[in-house]
Design an enzyme around this catalytic site. Structure first.
Site, PDB file in Angstrom:
ATOM      1  N   CYS A   1     -21.984  13.405  -0.266  1.00  0.00           N
ATOM      2  CA  CYS A   1     -22.602  14.082   0.874  1.00  0.00           C
ATOM      3  C   CYS A   1     -23.386  13.134   1.777  1.00  0.00           C
ATOM      4  CB  CYS A   1     -23.557  15.161   0.373  1.00  0.00           C
ATOM      5  SG  CYS A   1     -24.851  14.474  -0.657  1.00  0.00           S
TER       6      CYS A   1
ATOM      7  N   CYS B   1     -25.450  17.011  -7.093  1.00  0.00           N
ATOM      8  CA  CYS B   1     -26.730  16.681  -6.463  1.00  0.00           C
ATOM      9  C   CYS B   1     -27.737  16.179  -7.499  1.00  0.00           C
ATOM     10  CB  CYS B   1     -27.310  17.894  -5.767  1.00  0.00           C
ATOM     11  SG  CYS B   1     -26.148  18.727  -4.692  1.00  0.00           S
TER      12      CYS B   1
HETATM   13 FE1  FES Z   1     -26.189  16.010  -1.082  1.00  0.00          FE
HETATM   14 FE2  FES Z   1     -26.883  17.911  -2.660  1.00  0.00          FE
HETATM   15  S1  FES Z   1     -25.495  18.068  -1.031  1.00  0.00           S
HETATM   16  S2  FES Z   1     -27.427  15.851  -2.781  1.00  0.00           S
END
Ligand code: FES
Length: 123
Positions: free
Chosen positions: A34, A103
């Site tokens: 992400c 995450c």
């Molecule tokens: Fe990036 Fe959770 S979406 S750490």
């Protein structure tokens, strides 16, 4: 997607947010999935993590897991902190939605990076 009450609590009131100016170790890691980043600071005395702080540019799960992770390793030995897994952190939060498990890896990796930094400075 449902978050547990503990996740919401740690997201809304994260513990140990900030920076340690004279930290003994600093670790910065990024999540390839992400692009979120996390920085972890540790203060070590007699092999004990006497203080831990973190800053993150990350999602709610990243904030909640880091907050919980800092609580879990504070007061522990360096070796104990190295054994903390993202699974254990997620369990301490009463679970994370499966799509958010990645995450929680950020917190585990940031702790390991900060300890590695501390060890290399000590050596
Ligand atoms: Fe990036 Fe959770 S979406 S750490």
């Amino acid at each position: 997607m449902e978050y547990s009450e503990k996740v919401m609590d740690h997201f809304m009131n994260p513990r140990n947010v900030g920076k340690i100016e004279d930290a003994d170790g600093v670790g910065e890691v990024g999540n390839a999935k992400c692009g979120d980043i996390m920085k972890m600071y540790i203060k070590v005395e007699n092999n004990i993590l006497v203080d831990v702080k973190f800053n993150t540019f990350g999602c709610a799960s990243a904030i909640a897991t880091s907050s919980m992770a800092t609580e879990l390793i504070k007061g522990k030995t360096v070796e104990e902190a190295l054994e903390l897994t993202n699974k254990a952190v997620a369990e301490a939060l009463d679970g994370l939605p499966p799509v958010k498990m990645h995450c929680s890896v950020l917190a585990e990796e940031a702790i390991k990076a900060a300890i590695e930094d501390y060890m290399s400075k000590k050596a």
